[in-house]
Design a protein around this motif. Structure first.
Motif, PDB file in Angstrom:
ATOM      1  N   SER A   1       0.787  -1.232   0.000  1.00 39.88           N
ATOM      2  CA  SER A   1       0.000   0.000   0.000  1.00 39.88           C
ATOM      3  C   SER A   1       0.815   1.276   0.000  1.00 39.88           C
ATOM      4  CB  SER A   1      -0.972   0.006   1.177  1.00 39.88           C
ATOM      5  OG  SER A   1      -0.818  -1.110   1.959  1.00 39.88           O
ATOM      6  N   TRP A   2       2.137   1.221  -0.115  1.00 43.18           N
ATOM      7  CA  TRP A   2       2.874   2.481  -0.075  1.00 43.18           C
ATOM      8  C   TRP A   2       2.614   3.317  -1.319  1.00 43.18           C
ATOM      9  CZ3 TRP A   2       6.433   4.000  -3.701  1.00 43.18           C
ATOM     10  CH2 TRP A   2       6.941   3.011  -4.546  1.00 43.18           C
ATOM     11  N   ARG A   3       2.314   2.661  -2.454  1.00 42.66           N
ATOM     12  CA  ARG A   3       2.099   3.402  -3.694  1.00 42.66           C
ATOM     13  C   ARG A   3       0.923   4.377  -3.613  1.00 42.66           C
ATOM     14  NH1 ARG A   3       5.613  -0.146  -6.984  1.00 42.66           N
ATOM     15  NH2 ARG A   3       5.373  -1.781  -5.440  1.00 42.66           N
ATOM     16  N   PRO A   4      -0.283   3.882  -3.214  1.00 45.74           N
ATOM     17  CA  PRO A   4      -1.391   4.839  -3.109  1.00 45.74           C
ATOM     18  C   PRO A   4      -1.099   5.966  -2.132  1.00 45.74           C
ATOM     19  CG  PRO A   4      -2.028   2.665  -2.296  1.00 45.74           C
ATOM     20  CD  PRO A   4      -0.740   2.511  -2.992  1.00 45.74           C
ATOM     21  N   PHE A   5      -0.402   5.647  -1.042  1.00 46.98           N
ATOM     22  CA  PHE A   5      -0.075   6.695  -0.064  1.00 46.98           C
ATOM     23  C   PHE A   5       0.893   7.704  -0.672  1.00 46.98           C
ATOM     24  CE2 PHE A   5      -1.503   3.549   3.188  1.00 46.98           C
ATOM     25  CZ  PHE A   5      -2.510   4.345   3.700  1.00 46.98           C
ATOM     26  N   ALA A   6       1.837   7.187  -1.456  1.00 45.93           N
ATOM     27  CA  ALA A   6       2.794   8.074  -2.113  1.00 45.93           C
ATOM     28  C   ALA A   6       2.064   8.994  -3.090  1.00 45.93           C
ATOM     29  CB  ALA A   6       3.848   7.244  -2.846  1.00 45.93           C
ATOM     30  N   LEU A   7       1.106   8.434  -3.822  1.00 49.63           N
ATOM     31  CA  LEU A   7       0.337   9.232  -4.777  1.00 49.63           C
ATOM     32  C   LEU A   7      -0.441  10.319  -4.043  1.00 49.63           C
ATOM     33  CD1 LEU A   7      -0.638   9.628  -7.711  1.00 49.63           C
ATOM     34  CD2 LEU A   7      -2.546   8.112  -7.163  1.00 49.63           C
ATOM     35  N   LEU A   8      -1.028   9.912  -2.914  1.00 47.67           N
ATOM     36  CA  LEU A   8      -1.801  10.849  -2.104  1.00 47.67           C
ATOM     37  C   LEU A   8      -0.914  12.007  -1.642  1.00 47.67           C
ATOM     38  CD1 LEU A   8      -4.705  10.029  -1.723  1.00 47.67           C
ATOM     39  CD2 LEU A   8      -4.223   9.519   0.661  1.00 47.67           C
ATOM     40  N   ALA A   9       0.285  11.631  -1.192  1.00 44.78           N
ATOM     41  CA  ALA A   9       1.232  12.652  -0.727  1.00 44.78           C
ATOM     42  C   ALA A   9       1.603  13.583  -1.874  1.00 44.78           C
ATOM     43  CB  ALA A   9       2.476  11.973  -0.155  1.00 44.78           C
ATOM     44  N   ALA A  10       1.790  13.010  -3.066  1.00 44.82           N
ATOM     45  CA  ALA A  10       2.158  13.804  -4.235  1.00 44.82           C
ATOM     46  C   ALA A  10       1.037  14.788  -4.569  1.00 44.82           C
ATOM     47  CB  ALA A  10       2.440  12.885  -5.421  1.00 44.82           C
ATOM     48  N   LEU A  11      -0.203  14.315  -4.507  1.00 46.37           N
ATOM     49  CA  LEU A  11      -1.344  15.185  -4.787  1.00 46.37           C
ATOM     50  C   LEU A  11      -1.393  16.339  -3.786  1.00 46.37           C
ATOM     51  CD1 LEU A  11      -4.172  12.653  -5.689  1.00 46.37           C
ATOM     52  CD2 LEU A  11      -3.151  14.383  -7.177  1.00 46.37           C
ATOM     53  N   PHE A  12      -1.091  15.981  -2.557  1.00 41.60           N
ATOM     54  CA  PHE A  12      -1.097  16.973  -1.481  1.00 41.60           C
ATOM     55  C   PHE A  12      -0.057  18.053  -1.749  1.00 41.60           C
ATOM     56  CE2 PHE A  12      -1.015  18.440   2.908  1.00 41.60           C
ATOM     57  CZ  PHE A  12      -2.360  18.314   3.239  1.00 41.60           C
ATOM     58  N   VAL A  13       1.120  17.597  -2.142  1.00 41.80           N
ATOM     59  CA  VAL A  13       2.199  18.532  -2.453  1.00 41.80           C
ATOM     60  C   VAL A  13       1.803  19.418  -3.632  1.00 41.80           C
ATOM     61  CG1 VAL A  13       4.574  18.706  -3.333  1.00 41.80           C
ATOM     62  CG2 VAL A  13       4.025  17.100  -1.478  1.00 41.80           C
ATOM     63  N   ALA A  14       1.144  18.804  -4.623  1.00 39.85           N
ATOM     64  CA  ALA A  14       0.700  19.556  -5.798  1.00 39.85           C
ATOM     65  C   ALA A  14      -0.305  20.631  -5.379  1.00 39.85           C
ATOM     66  CB  ALA A  14       0.070  18.602  -6.810  1.00 39.85           C
ATOM     67  N   TRP A  15      -1.227  20.231  -4.515  1.00 37.01           N
ATOM     68  CA  TRP A  15      -2.229  21.166  -3.992  1.00 37.01           C
ATOM     69  C   TRP A  15      -1.531  22.347  -3.309  1.00 37.01           C
ATOM     70  CZ3 TRP A  15      -5.616  19.836   0.891  1.00 37.01           C
ATOM     71  CH2 TRP A  15      -6.466  20.920   1.170  1.00 37.01           C
ATOM     72  N   TRP A  16      -0.575  21.984  -2.459  1.00 36.83           N
ATOM     73  CA  TRP A  16       0.175  23.014  -1.728  1.00 36.83           C
ATOM     74  C   TRP A  16       0.938  23.909  -2.707  1.00 36.83           C
ATOM     75  CZ3 TRP A  16       5.505  23.758  -1.405  1.00 36.83           C
ATOM     76  CH2 TRP A  16       5.917  24.715  -0.459  1.00 36.83           C
ATOM     77  N   GLY A  17       1.568  23.270  -3.726  1.00 33.62           N
ATOM     78  CA  GLY A  17       2.357  24.000  -4.699  1.00 33.62           C
ATOM     79  C   GLY A  17       1.509  25.008  -5.465  1.00 33.62           C
ATOM     80  N   VAL A  18       0.345  24.551  -5.911  1.00 28.88           N
ATOM     81  CA  VAL A  18      -0.551  25.403  -6.697  1.00 28.88           C
ATOM     82  C   VAL A  18      -0.968  26.633  -5.895  1.00 28.88           C
ATOM     83  CG1 VAL A  18      -2.893  25.543  -7.666  1.00 28.88           C
ATOM     84  CG2 VAL A  18      -1.417  23.615  -8.258  1.00 28.88           C
TER      85      VAL A  18
END
Lengths: 293, 258
Positions: A41-58
């Motif tokens: 399950s690390w992959r979905p969590f990693a994706l979630l984290a990436a989305l979060f970072v993207a949200w923050w970045g935007v």
């Protein structure tokens, strides 16, 4: 204690396997299972984290206006500013969701068993079931408010209505998917139909039921929120509606976030229950491709 | 007449479907003595399995009589053991609990059932695998569990429907030797459906040949081999070669005549 006996037994079986030269696969222990879970399950969590970072970045780069998309910081500040407010409304929605889910399971399983026992009943009920499923819940919810008032009733009813269908369909499929030879065997054992049901049919249908329950769990959350949208003075749906009216996007985002988390948590809970109740099925599924968390 | 374990008299079985009627078996007569090992061979779809379903009462005859120990069969019989090609085990039960399903359904006394299960586990070489779940067992082991389950209540008749059909050749030979031994130890009457002529001849006292569509008895071969049959030496016996050749010729001729 559990891990101890398990490993002891596995060891014994492995020795026996060596002795007769037959390949044996041991059942995983608790630690192994947790490791396996993390590994899968690390992959979905990693994706979630990436989305979060993207949200923050935007939001940090101010690519969009803050009143349209608030930053993660603002969203969490909105929650931190009024924790009791969010806690109270989250609790309301959780209560409606879980109650609706549990009622849907009870009614769904009973209906499925009845439908499998009698084909007349199945033919009678199926069109009604389908009708109840295809009717847009958002359209029928106002009627429930008229009937049952602004309390929990209509929300729970919509949740039940949404979660009920996958439960019935999966349970009917499960009960019907029993190996016919197993049933023939059962009749040569002189089994009564009650015995056949409890010892063979019902346990055999559980893996199917659980795949339906996973769908139903997410449906129940949607149902409760739809019920709240139509008329409520509490719950996450009410929070979102209110925040929408005030153009308070941080609160709106916070509501959405909590709501999604609620759905995921319920899903994970069902999956955990499945592992607990059907270890024989879970260990078997691990051999193939896994489609779950 | 009551002396036969299984008696099939002039039996015809027709299946009715929407599109057409199929006659699976036509005027079949066969008798099996108590304690005898009888194999049924024939081409695919000749109604071999139907014969077993008839004997167990899982399927009614359209015409004719089926009797078990002189008693007419109507409805599923409890005094038989059944083994299918698939082991048909309950996935959530350990090997031992799968075997004990038979006892639970029959409400046998728990102590007696447990003792019998232990005995059978020992006899079939399942010791050490009692707690394994079916998917942890090899095909041969699964079929041993199914055999134990079928023998738990000491049935006077054991019906086996291609029990080793899904196993690899070596495991199959091994299982043949074990089945022969288990049959001798239990003294039960066995009716075995198989595709393998060698298997039929090695195991049986008598081989019944069935021709296809509709299934009729094409002939019966008595196997005159000694009771003690070591696998290799038995295969090399002239009588073994004679019997297998006779059956092969017969079934081949029946297929060619079609």
């Amino acid at each position: 204690m559990v891990t101890h006996t398990q490993s002891a037994r596995t060891g014994q079986r492995e020795r026996a396997g060596e002795a007769s030269g037959i390949a044996e696969r041991s059942r995983p222990g608790l630690g192994q299972r947790l490791g396996g879970f993390l590994e899968r399950s690390w992959r979905p969590f990693a994706l979630l984290a990436a989305l979060f970072v993207a949200w923050w970045g935007v939001t940090a780069a101010e690519l969009v206006e803050p009143y349209l998309v608030p930053s993660p910081g603002n969203t969490f500040d909105a929650i931190a500013a009024r924790p009791e407010y969010f806690w109270e409304h989250t609790w309301t929605t959780t209560y409606e969701t879980v109650l609706g889910f549990v009622i849907a399971i009870a009614v769904g399983v009973v209906a499925a068993v009845a439908m499998v026992q009698s084909s007349t009943l199945e033919k009678t009920l199926y069109p009604l079931l389908l009708f109840a499923q295809v009717i847009p819940k958002i359209a029928i919810a106002p009627l429930f408010v008229v009937w049952l008032g602004f309390g929990l009733g209509p929300k729970i009813l919509v949740a039940v209505l949404m979660a009920f269908f996958p439960v019935v369909i999966s349970m009917v499929t499960g009960l019907k998917s029993v190996d016919p030879e197993m049933l023939q065997l059962s009749s040569t054992m002189g089994a009564k139909s009650g015995q056949t049901f409890w010892k063979i049919r019902f346990p055999a249908s559980l893996p199917h039921l659980f795949s339906g329950l996973k769908v139903a769990a997410t449906m129940a959350v949607t149902g409760a929120v739809v019920g709240e949208f139509v008329g409520a003075d509490a719950g996450l749906g009410f929070v979102i509606l209110q925040a929408n009216g005030n153009l308070d996007t941080p609160v709106l985002f916070a509501g959405l976030l909590i709501m999604s988390l609620l759905g995921v948590l319920l899903f994970v809970l069902v999956e955990w229950l499945e592992q607990l109740l059907l270890p024989w099925h879970a260990s078997r599924r691990d051999e193939g491709a896994s489609t779950t968390l | 007449m009551a002396g036969y374990a299984v008696e099939i008299d002039d039996v015809t079985v027709r299946f009715r479907s929407k599109k057409r009627d199929v006659t699976a078996l036509a005027d079949v007569t066969m008798h099996v003595e108590p304690g005898e090992f009888v194999s049924i061979v024939g081409p695919s779809g000749c109604g071999k399995s139907t014969l077993l379903k008839l004997s167990s009462g899982l399927l009614p005859a359209s015409k004719g009589d089926v009797r078990l120990f002189g008693e007419p069969v109507n409805g599923p019989r409890k005094d038989i053991g059944y083994v299918f090609q698939k082991a048909a085990l309950l996935e959530w039960r350990s090997a031992r609990k799968n075997i004990l399903l038979q006892a639970e359904m029959r409400k046998m006394p728990a102590k007696e059932a447990a003792a019998r299960a232990d005995e059978l586990i020992e006899m079939t070489g399942l010791s050490g695998f009692e707690d394994a779940l079916p998917h942890e067992l090899s095909g041969g082991m699964q079929q041993r569990v199914a055999l134990c389950r079928a023998l738990l209540h000491r049935p006077p008749v054991l019906l086996m429907d291609e029990p080793f059909g899904a196993l690899d050749a070596l495991t199959r030979e091994q299982m043949n030797v074990e089945l022969r031994r288990i049959w001798q130890e239990t003294g039960t009457t066995v009716l075995l459906v198989t595709h393998s002529i060698a298997e039929a001849v090695y195991l049986s006292d008598q081989v019944v040949m069935i021709s296809a569509r509709p299934g009729t008895v094409a002939g019966v071969v008595d196997v005159n081999l000694p009771v003690e049959r070591d696998y290799g030496p038995t295969m090399a016996e002239p009588e073994f070669a004679k019997a297998t050749r006779h059956i092969r010729d017969h079934l081949g001729a029946a297929a060619a005549a079609e």
